[in-house]
Design a protein around this motif. Structure first.
Motif, PDB file in Angstrom:
ATOM      1  N   ASN A   1       0.821  -1.212   0.000  1.00  0.00           N
ATOM      2  CA  ASN A   1       0.000   0.000   0.000  1.00  0.00           C
ATOM      3  C   ASN A   1       0.855   1.262   0.000  1.00  0.00           C
ATOM      4  O   ASN A   1       0.528   2.242  -0.678  1.00  0.00           O
ATOM      5  N   LEU A   2       1.956   1.214   0.732  1.00  0.00           N
ATOM      6  CA  LEU A   2       2.852   2.371   0.764  1.00  0.00           C
ATOM      7  C   LEU A   2       3.531   2.575  -0.592  1.00  0.00           C
ATOM      8  O   LEU A   2       3.701   3.706  -1.042  1.00  0.00           O
ATOM      9  N   MET A   3       3.902   1.465  -1.249  1.00  0.00           N
ATOM     10  CA  MET A   3       4.516   1.581  -2.582  1.00  0.00           C
ATOM     11  C   MET A   3       3.515   2.137  -3.592  1.00  0.00           C
ATOM     12  O   MET A   3       3.872   2.948  -4.442  1.00  0.00           O
ATOM     13  N   GLU A   4       2.261   1.702  -3.503  1.00  0.00           N
ATOM     14  CA  GLU A   4       1.227   2.238  -4.391  1.00  0.00           C
ATOM     15  C   GLU A   4       1.015   3.729  -4.137  1.00  0.00           C
ATOM     16  O   GLU A   4       0.854   4.506  -5.081  1.00  0.00           O
TER      17      GLU A   4
ATOM     18  N   ALA B   1      -1.279   6.846   1.871  1.00  0.00           N
ATOM     19  CA  ALA B   1      -1.705   5.461   2.046  1.00  0.00           C
ATOM     20  C   ALA B   1      -2.773   5.330   3.130  1.00  0.00           C
ATOM     21  O   ALA B   1      -3.390   4.272   3.261  1.00  0.00           O
ATOM     22  N   GLY B   2      -2.980   6.407   3.896  1.00  0.00           N
ATOM     23  CA  GLY B   2      -4.018   6.396   4.925  1.00  0.00           C
ATOM     24  C   GLY B   2      -3.592   5.764   6.231  1.00  0.00           C
ATOM     25  O   GLY B   2      -4.433   5.328   7.012  1.00  0.00           O
TER      26      GLY B   2
ATOM     27  N   GLU C   1       0.863   7.653  11.911  1.00  0.00           N
ATOM     28  CA  GLU C   1       2.300   7.841  12.067  1.00  0.00           C
ATOM     29  C   GLU C   1       3.028   6.564  12.488  1.00  0.00           C
ATOM     30  O   GLU C   1       4.131   6.298  12.021  1.00  0.00           O
ATOM     31  N   PHE C   2       2.442   5.732  13.342  1.00  0.00           N
ATOM     32  CA  PHE C   2       3.168   4.563  13.839  1.00  0.00           C
ATOM     33  C   PHE C   2       3.529   3.591  12.728  1.00  0.00           C
ATOM     34  O   PHE C   2       4.487   2.847  12.835  1.00  0.00           O
ATOM     35  N   ARG C   3       2.792   3.581  11.624  1.00  0.00           N
ATOM     36  CA  ARG C   3       3.107   2.681  10.511  1.00  0.00           C
ATOM     37  C   ARG C   3       4.395   3.102   9.804  1.00  0.00           C
ATOM     38  O   ARG C   3       5.004   2.315   9.112  1.00  0.00           O
ATOM     39  N   ARG C   4       4.774   4.334   9.980  1.00  0.00           N
ATOM     40  CA  ARG C   4       5.989   4.833   9.352  1.00  0.00           C
ATOM     41  C   ARG C   4       7.218   4.033   9.796  1.00  0.00           C
ATOM     42  O   ARG C   4       8.193   3.900   9.068  1.00  0.00           O
ATOM     43  N   VAL C   5       7.151   3.490  11.005  1.00  0.00           N
ATOM     44  CA  VAL C   5       8.257   2.691  11.526  1.00  0.00           C
ATOM     45  C   VAL C   5       8.544   1.504  10.605  1.00  0.00           C
ATOM     46  O   VAL C   5       9.684   1.103  10.431  1.00  0.00           O
ATOM     47  N   LEU C   6       7.509   0.957   9.970  1.00  0.00           N
ATOM     48  CA  LEU C   6       7.686  -0.168   9.056  1.00  0.00           C
ATOM     49  C   LEU C   6       8.354   0.246   7.749  1.00  0.00           C
ATOM     50  O   LEU C   6       8.821  -0.583   6.992  1.00  0.00           O
ATOM     51  N   PHE C   7       8.389   1.515   7.497  1.00  0.00           N
ATOM     52  CA  PHE C   7       8.812   2.058   6.213  1.00  0.00           C
ATOM     53  C   PHE C   7      10.032   2.943   6.440  1.00  0.00           C
ATOM     54  O   PHE C   7       9.959   4.150   6.361  1.00  0.00           O
ATOM     55  N   ARG C   8      11.150   2.330   6.762  1.00  0.00           N
ATOM     56  CA  ARG C   8      12.341   3.072   7.174  1.00  0.00           C
ATOM     57  C   ARG C   8      13.232   3.434   6.003  1.00  0.00           C
ATOM     58  O   ARG C   8      14.422   3.212   6.035  1.00  0.00           O
ATOM     59  N   SER C   9      12.694   3.985   4.996  1.00  0.00           N
ATOM     60  CA  SER C   9      13.448   4.328   3.798  1.00  0.00           C
ATOM     61  C   SER C   9      13.281   5.807   3.513  1.00  0.00           C
ATOM     62  O   SER C   9      12.353   6.433   3.985  1.00  0.00           O
TER      63      SER C   9
END
Length: 190
Positions: free
Chosen positions: A14-17, A40-41, A44-52
């Motif tokens: 979803n983040l890539m889309e 992606a909706g 903030e806490f989901r950002r931890v999964l996306f460390r790029s």
């Protein structure tokens, strides 16, 4: 707290889309990880999964669009020159919506280079048979592969249905003529 691997993969997808949606409308410099997460909706806490950073995200995205040439190289080495061009056309057709953006006017020049380099390696065995030295080889590869990638971009941007036979019969004779002249001139300079 442990994350469910399927949930993590879905979140990354979803983040890539969301990244792609933003990239289609904005230059890479105007995109932030926060904008991607917001698009992606996710909270903030989901950002931890996306460390790029966004450049890493773009690179990950681009790598998924390039074919696995190690898998195809053995097959291509035993076939005619037309097979790599057909393969490029098929791959381009499959990822058209991405390639038109990435190779377009506001796209990523690094992706253009990655794509050319990959196809140069795939077609190198055919050109090695035709060229007398490394300079001629690199010149022929650059000329032909750059031209073919740009031709595909041109045709797909105009929504032309590509027929590899038609391309080979209409484009190859003038290309071959130009290459003959370049190689001849190069041999005269020595």
């Amino acid at each position: 707290m442990r994350s469910n691997p399927q949930s993590v993969e879905r979140t990354k997808k979803n983040l890539m889309e969301a990244f792609w949606e933003l990239y289609c409308k904005n230059s890479i410099g105007k995109i932030s990880v926060q904008k991607i997460v917001d698009r992606a909706g996710y909270m903030e806490f989901r950002r931890v999964l996306f460390r790029s950073d966004v450049y890493d995200i773009l690179d990950q995205f681009e790598r998924k669009l390039l074919p696995d040439f190690s898998k195809h190289q053995k097959l291509m080495a035993s076939l005619t020159f037309r097979k790599p061009l057909e393969h490029l056309t098929e791959v381009y057709s499959r990822y058209k919506k991405y390639y038109l953006v990435l190779l377009g006017e506001n796209g990523d020049p690094a992706f253009h280079k990655k794509m050319k380099d990959a196809y140069k390696e795939l077609t190198r065995p055919f050109f090695q048979l035709l060229c007398e030295n490394d300079f001629q080889l690199e010149m022929a590869l650059e000329f032909c592969i750059s031209g073919f990638v740009n031709l595909l971009t041109f045709c797909f941007a105009k929504n032309e249905r590509l027929d590899i036979e038609k391309i080979m019969s209409e484009v190859w004779p003038p290309v071959n003529n130009v290459m003959q002249k370049i190689l001849y001139r190069n041999s005269q300079i020595k």
